[in-house]
Design an enzyme around this catalytic site. Structure first.
Site, mmCIF file in Angstrom:
data_model
loop_
_atom_site.group_PDB
_atom_site.id
_atom_site.type_symbol
_atom_site.label_atom_id
_atom_site.label_comp_id
_atom_site.label_asym_id
_atom_site.label_seq_id
_atom_site.Cartn_x
_atom_site.Cartn_y
_atom_site.Cartn_z
ATOM 1 N N ILE A 32 41.215 32.765 37.513
ATOM 2 C CA ILE A 32 42.222 33.873 37.732
ATOM 3 C C ILE A 32 42.406 34.800 36.469
ATOM 4 O O ILE A 32 42.999 35.762 36.607
ATOM 5 C CB ILE A 32 43.615 33.007 38.277
ATOM 6 C CG1 ILE A 32 44.563 34.040 38.883
ATOM 7 C CG2 ILE A 32 44.334 32.513 36.983
ATOM 8 C CD1 ILE A 32 45.489 33.198 39.735
ATOM 9 N N HIS A 101 36.838 20.358 35.480
ATOM 10 C CA HIS A 101 36.138 21.581 35.919
ATOM 11 C C HIS A 101 35.384 22.219 35.016
ATOM 12 O O HIS A 101 35.563 22.146 33.681
ATOM 13 C CB HIS A 101 37.274 22.784 36.149
ATOM 14 C CG HIS A 101 38.272 23.145 35.111
ATOM 15 N ND1 HIS A 101 39.297 22.065 34.867
ATOM 16 C CD2 HIS A 101 38.516 23.985 34.177
ATOM 17 C CE1 HIS A 101 39.903 22.511 33.798
ATOM 18 N NE2 HIS A 101 39.537 23.563 33.353
#
Ligand code: AMP
Ligand code: ZN
Length: 116
Positions: A32, A101
């Site tokens: 993001i 991640h």
């Protein structure tokens, strides 16, 4: 983990993300707040806090995560010039989201590994 974890919620489709690749066990979506022209996060759908916990508990899934990251890098056109694959781990590693991640970063020279 579920409702308390941002990336579990993205994996469940409860929070929107720009998904670039999905397999039965992994999901890849654009960061993001990208730190490079290409910045994709690759997660296992199953919750593990960090890469150490994942590698200990499920080495096969860790391998699937690496394979997914490699396909993302190829799909994003990063193989020719290279890229960085990064797992921030724990407080000193700068980890902010405690669902493992991989960061796939590329599209421009990324500079030295660490700023001092
Ligand atoms: P880390 O510091 O390694 O835990 O990285 C967490 C990353 O998640 C950061 O690069 C954030 O920009 C990214 N991030 C946080 N919230 C979202 C979101 N809703 N969708 C996509 N990426 C996010
Ligand atoms: Zn999670």
């Amino acid at each position: 983990m579920g409702s308390d974890c941002l990336f579990c919620r993205i994996a469940a489709g409860e929070i929107p993300a720009t998904i670039v690749r999905e397999t039965d066990t992994t999901l890849a979506f654009r960061d993001i707040d990208p730190k490079a022209p290409v910045h994709v996060l690759v997660i296992p759908k199953e919750h593990y806090a960090d890469v150490a916990a994942l590698g200990r508990a499920d080495p096969a899934l860790a391998g699937e995560l690496l394979a997914a990251a490699a396909v993302v890098a190829e799909d994003e056109g990063l193989l020719g010039d290279g890229y960085r694959l990064m797992f921030n781990t724990g407080a000193y590693g700068g980890q902010e989201v405690f669902h493992v991640h991989a960061h796939v970063l590329g599209g421009a020279p990324l500079g030295p590994m660490l700023c001092r």
